[in-house]
Design a protein around this motif. Structure first.
Motif, mmCIF file in Angstrom:
data_model
loop_
_atom_site.group_PDB
_atom_site.id
_atom_site.type_symbol
_atom_site.label_atom_id
_atom_site.label_comp_id
_atom_site.label_asym_id
_atom_site.label_seq_id
_atom_site.Cartn_x
_atom_site.Cartn_y
_atom_site.Cartn_z
ATOM 1 N N ASP A 3 0.874 -1.045 0.108
ATOM 2 C CA ASP A 3 -0.009 -0.062 0.077
ATOM 3 C C ASP A 3 0.727 1.518 0.000
ATOM 4 O O ASP A 3 0.871 2.211 -0.573
ATOM 5 C CB ASP A 3 -0.905 0.019 1.193
ATOM 6 N N ALA A 4 1.853 1.262 0.714
ATOM 7 C CA ALA A 4 2.804 2.548 1.008
ATOM 8 C C ALA A 4 3.449 2.535 -0.315
ATOM 9 O O ALA A 4 3.534 3.829 -0.783
ATOM 10 C CB ALA A 4 3.929 2.318 2.218
ATOM 11 N N LYS A 5 3.939 1.786 -1.185
ATOM 12 C CA LYS A 5 4.582 1.719 -2.340
ATOM 13 C C LYS A 5 3.620 2.154 -3.345
ATOM 14 O O LYS A 5 4.045 3.125 -4.178
ATOM 15 C CB LYS A 5 5.329 0.143 -2.737
ATOM 16 N N THR A 6 2.507 1.751 -3.534
ATOM 17 C CA THR A 6 1.325 2.268 -4.362
ATOM 18 C C THR A 6 1.243 3.786 -4.190
ATOM 19 O O THR A 6 1.043 4.481 -4.990
ATOM 20 C CB THR A 6 0.141 1.399 -4.040
ATOM 21 N N LYS A 7 1.064 3.999 -2.737
ATOM 22 C CA LYS A 7 0.862 5.513 -2.373
ATOM 23 C C LYS A 7 1.907 6.289 -2.773
ATOM 24 O O LYS A 7 1.626 7.440 -3.514
ATOM 25 C CB LYS A 7 0.333 5.674 -1.052
ATOM 26 N N ALA A 8 3.204 5.968 -2.591
ATOM 27 C CA ALA A 8 4.325 6.865 -3.130
ATOM 28 C C ALA A 8 4.603 6.761 -4.365
ATOM 29 O O ALA A 8 4.984 8.026 -4.981
ATOM 30 C CB ALA A 8 5.515 6.026 -2.214
ATOM 31 N N GLN A 9 4.127 5.823 -5.124
ATOM 32 C CA GLN A 9 4.326 5.717 -6.624
ATOM 33 C C GLN A 9 3.184 6.776 -7.329
ATOM 34 O O GLN A 9 3.571 7.322 -8.214
ATOM 35 C CB GLN A 9 4.302 4.316 -7.176
ATOM 36 N N SER A 10 2.053 6.868 -6.600
ATOM 37 C CA SER A 10 1.143 7.714 -7.263
ATOM 38 C C SER A 10 1.370 9.116 -6.863
ATOM 39 O O SER A 10 0.957 10.139 -7.774
ATOM 40 C CB SER A 10 -0.316 7.102 -6.835
ATOM 41 N N ILE A 11 1.958 9.335 -5.861
ATOM 42 C CA ILE A 11 2.190 10.791 -5.544
ATOM 43 C C ILE A 11 3.343 11.297 -6.485
ATOM 44 O O ILE A 11 3.403 12.240 -7.038
ATOM 45 C CB ILE A 11 2.760 10.941 -3.880
ATOM 46 N N ILE A 12 4.177 10.441 -6.809
ATOM 47 C CA ILE A 12 5.388 10.871 -8.009
ATOM 48 C C ILE A 12 4.566 10.914 -9.273
ATOM 49 O O ILE A 12 4.891 11.645 -9.791
ATOM 50 C CB ILE A 12 6.364 9.476 -7.662
ATOM 51 N N ASP A 13 3.572 9.936 -9.524
ATOM 52 C CA ASP A 13 3.122 10.086 -10.855
ATOM 53 C C ASP A 13 2.213 11.169 -11.025
ATOM 54 O O ASP A 13 2.173 11.363 -11.920
ATOM 55 C CB ASP A 13 2.443 8.601 -11.104
ATOM 56 N N GLU A 14 1.482 11.400 -10.049
ATOM 57 C CA GLU A 14 0.323 12.531 -10.059
ATOM 58 C C GLU A 14 0.746 14.032 -9.880
ATOM 59 O O GLU A 14 0.186 14.945 -10.080
ATOM 60 C CB GLU A 14 -0.559 12.071 -9.375
ATOM 61 N N ASN A 15 2.267 14.244 -9.743
ATOM 62 C CA ASN A 15 2.521 15.536 -9.320
ATOM 63 C C ASN A 15 3.919 15.815 -9.998
ATOM 64 O O ASN A 15 4.876 15.315 -10.110
ATOM 65 C CB ASN A 15 2.976 15.703 -7.733
ATOM 66 N N ALA A 16 4.122 17.040 -10.588
ATOM 67 C CA ALA A 16 5.345 17.489 -11.500
ATOM 68 C C ALA A 16 6.360 17.158 -10.683
ATOM 69 O O ALA A 16 7.503 16.844 -10.996
ATOM 70 C CB ALA A 16 4.975 18.864 -11.991
ATOM 71 N N VAL A 17 6.305 17.725 -9.421
ATOM 72 C CA VAL A 17 7.409 17.524 -8.364
ATOM 73 C C VAL A 17 6.710 17.095 -7.069
ATOM 74 O O VAL A 17 5.599 17.686 -6.551
ATOM 75 C CB VAL A 17 8.026 19.244 -7.954
ATOM 76 N N ALA A 18 7.486 16.143 -6.643
ATOM 77 C CA ALA A 18 7.184 15.704 -5.287
ATOM 78 C C ALA A 18 8.356 15.482 -4.302
ATOM 79 O O ALA A 18 9.497 15.111 -4.757
ATOM 80 C CB ALA A 18 6.587 13.995 -5.602
ATOM 81 N N VAL A 19 8.400 15.951 -3.269
ATOM 82 C CA VAL A 19 9.217 16.004 -2.107
ATOM 83 C C VAL A 19 8.791 15.339 -0.807
ATOM 84 O O VAL A 19 7.982 15.589 -0.206
ATOM 85 C CB VAL A 19 9.702 17.578 -1.793
ATOM 86 N N PHE A 20 9.591 14.248 -0.726
ATOM 87 C CA PHE A 20 9.291 13.533 0.326
ATOM 88 C C PHE A 20 10.296 14.000 1.620
ATOM 89 O O PHE A 20 11.489 14.065 1.412
ATOM 90 C CB PHE A 20 9.231 11.876 0.294
ATOM 91 N N SER A 21 9.572 14.468 2.709
ATOM 92 C CA SER A 21 10.498 15.326 3.640
ATOM 93 C C SER A 21 10.254 15.082 4.999
ATOM 94 O O SER A 21 9.284 14.247 5.340
ATOM 95 C CB SER A 21 10.073 16.828 3.335
ATOM 96 N N LYS A 22 10.929 15.496 6.019
ATOM 97 C CA LYS A 22 10.633 15.489 7.423
ATOM 98 C C LYS A 22 10.740 16.929 7.696
ATOM 99 O O LYS A 22 11.742 17.612 7.291
ATOM 100 C CB LYS A 22 11.559 14.509 8.166
ATOM 101 N N SER A 23 9.655 17.190 8.733
ATOM 102 C CA SER A 23 9.308 18.731 8.696
ATOM 103 C C SER A 23 10.671 19.430 9.533
ATOM 104 O O SER A 23 10.866 20.409 9.638
ATOM 105 C CB SER A 23 7.956 18.942 9.812
ATOM 106 N N TYR A 24 11.383 18.512 10.627
ATOM 107 C CA TYR A 24 12.406 19.181 11.099
ATOM 108 C C TYR A 24 13.677 18.904 10.340
ATOM 109 O O TYR A 24 14.992 19.400 11.257
ATOM 110 C CB TYR A 24 12.501 18.277 12.545
ATOM 111 N N CYS A 25 13.920 18.449 9.301
ATOM 112 C CA CYS A 25 15.047 18.192 8.658
ATOM 113 C C CYS A 25 15.644 19.294 7.977
ATOM 114 O O CYS A 25 14.908 20.074 7.297
ATOM 115 C CB CYS A 25 14.937 17.101 7.576
#
Length: 102
Positions: A3-25
């Protein structure tokens, strides 16, 4: 994990730019500042703020072989992390325009 892999892949596929982040980093914040300074439209997923964040991070490692954040994608292409994005700063505006993120 599937499920997580599907979710990550769809975020990548559906957005011109995707940033996976941590708020404190600080590296994540530096990447977001650079994108903001160019006026980029991007999807950010704060992995420390979503319930399945660690599963998504595991999935991203499977997809891109990169576990660290930020994990940045432009036009469905893996850019890498903050240092990779900063290294592209000269061509970034063109890259963003190509994928319709400006």
């Amino acid at each position: 994990m599937a499920d997580a892999k599907t979710k990550a892949q769809s975020i990548i596929d559906e957005n011109a730019v995707a940033v996976f982040s941590k708020s404190y980093c600080p590296y994540c914040n530096s990447s977001k500042r650079l994108l903001d300074s160019l006026g980029a439209k991007y999807k950010v997923v704060e992995l420390d703020k979503v319930p399945d964040g660690s599963a998504i991070q595991d999935a991203l490692e499977e997809i891109s072989s990169q576990r660290t954040v930020p994990n940045i994608w432009i036009g469905k292409k893996h850019i890498g992390g903050n240092s990779d994005l900063q290294a592209k700063s000269g061509e970034l505006k063109d890259l963003l325009a190509e994928v319709g993120a400006l």
